[in-house]
Design a protein around this motif. Sequence first.
Motif, PDB file in Angstrom:
ATOM      1  N   ILE A   8       1.459   7.224   7.249  1.00  0.00           N
ATOM      2  CA  ILE A   8       2.716   7.518   6.554  1.00  0.00           C
ATOM      3  C   ILE A   8       2.621   7.102   5.093  1.00  0.00           C
ATOM      4  N   VAL A   9       2.083   5.918   4.828  1.00  0.00           N
ATOM      5  CA  VAL A   9       1.944   5.455   3.446  1.00  0.00           C
ATOM      6  C   VAL A   9       0.961   6.334   2.677  1.00  0.00           C
ATOM      7  N   ALA A  10      -0.132   6.715   3.316  1.00  0.00           N
ATOM      8  CA  ALA A  10      -1.108   7.593   2.660  1.00  0.00           C
ATOM      9  C   ALA A  10      -0.482   8.945   2.331  1.00  0.00           C
ATOM     10  N   ALA A  14       0.121  10.668  -1.322  1.00  0.00           N
ATOM     11  CA  ALA A  14      -0.431  12.004  -1.563  1.00  0.00           C
ATOM     12  C   ALA A  14       0.654  12.992  -1.986  1.00  0.00           C
ATOM     13  N   VAL A  15       1.796  12.961  -1.323  1.00  0.00           N
ATOM     14  CA  VAL A  15       2.884  13.876  -1.689  1.00  0.00           C
ATOM     15  C   VAL A  15       3.425  13.531  -3.072  1.00  0.00           C
ATOM     16  N   ALA A  16       3.556  12.239  -3.384  1.00  0.00           N
ATOM     17  CA  ALA A  16       4.070  11.833  -4.699  1.00  0.00           C
ATOM     18  C   ALA A  16       3.124  12.264  -5.816  1.00  0.00           C
ATOM     19  N   LEU A 107      -5.092  19.313  -2.556  1.00  0.00           N
ATOM     20  CA  LEU A 107      -4.901  18.031  -3.237  1.00  0.00           C
ATOM     21  C   LEU A 107      -4.418  16.946  -2.277  1.00  0.00           C
ATOM     22  N   ILE A 108      -3.499  17.282  -1.386  1.00  0.00           N
ATOM     23  CA  ILE A 108      -3.022  16.290  -0.413  1.00  0.00           C
ATOM     24  C   ILE A 108      -4.166  15.861   0.504  1.00  0.00           C
ATOM     25  N   LEU A 114      -9.556  10.194  -0.013  1.00  0.00           N
ATOM     26  CA  LEU A 114      -9.847   9.051  -0.891  1.00  0.00           C
ATOM     27  C   LEU A 114      -9.196   7.768  -0.383  1.00  0.00           C
ATOM     28  N   ILE A 115      -7.942   7.858   0.029  1.00  0.00           N
ATOM     29  CA  ILE A 115      -7.232   6.670   0.534  1.00  0.00           C
ATOM     30  C   ILE A 115      -7.909   6.146   1.787  1.00  0.00           C
ATOM     31  N   HIS A 116      -8.346   7.038   2.664  1.00  0.00           N
ATOM     32  CA  HIS A 116      -9.008   6.597   3.891  1.00  0.00           C
ATOM     33  C   HIS A 116     -10.394   6.006   3.610  1.00  0.00           C
TER      34      HIS A 116
END
Length: 120
Positions: A8-10, A14-16, A107-108, A114-116
């Motif tokens: 959820i945080v990732a 990504a959406v922001a 992009l998402i 990248l976050i993972h």
Amino acid sequence: MSFVLFEIVANMVAVAITARTLPGFQFTGIEQMDVPSLISLLVTATILTLLNLIIRPLLKLFLFPIIILTFGFASIFINLLILSFLDFLIEPLSITGFWGLVWSAFLIGWINTLIHQFKR
């Protein structure tokens, strides 16, 4: 449980970032970053996470022969379906045009990758 919260945080990040960088992907209130827009961003990320955890595996199961025949290219269309369904469900989210949908899905997915990578 912590896996879902991380997802959820990732997805929120990504959406922001996608809403701030792509002109075809608008999220109402992302510029102010006040409490109501953060709540709508959290709801959007939660729904996106649920779609990814529930609907995506079902679509991949039903479309498995097509995914194999297209050497995985049909997986891109699954991403596009998930994101366009999210656009249909969420009022503050507006994705304009086919290429806006394609670039926002790319992009998402890239930001989530990248976050993972940093999680490991």
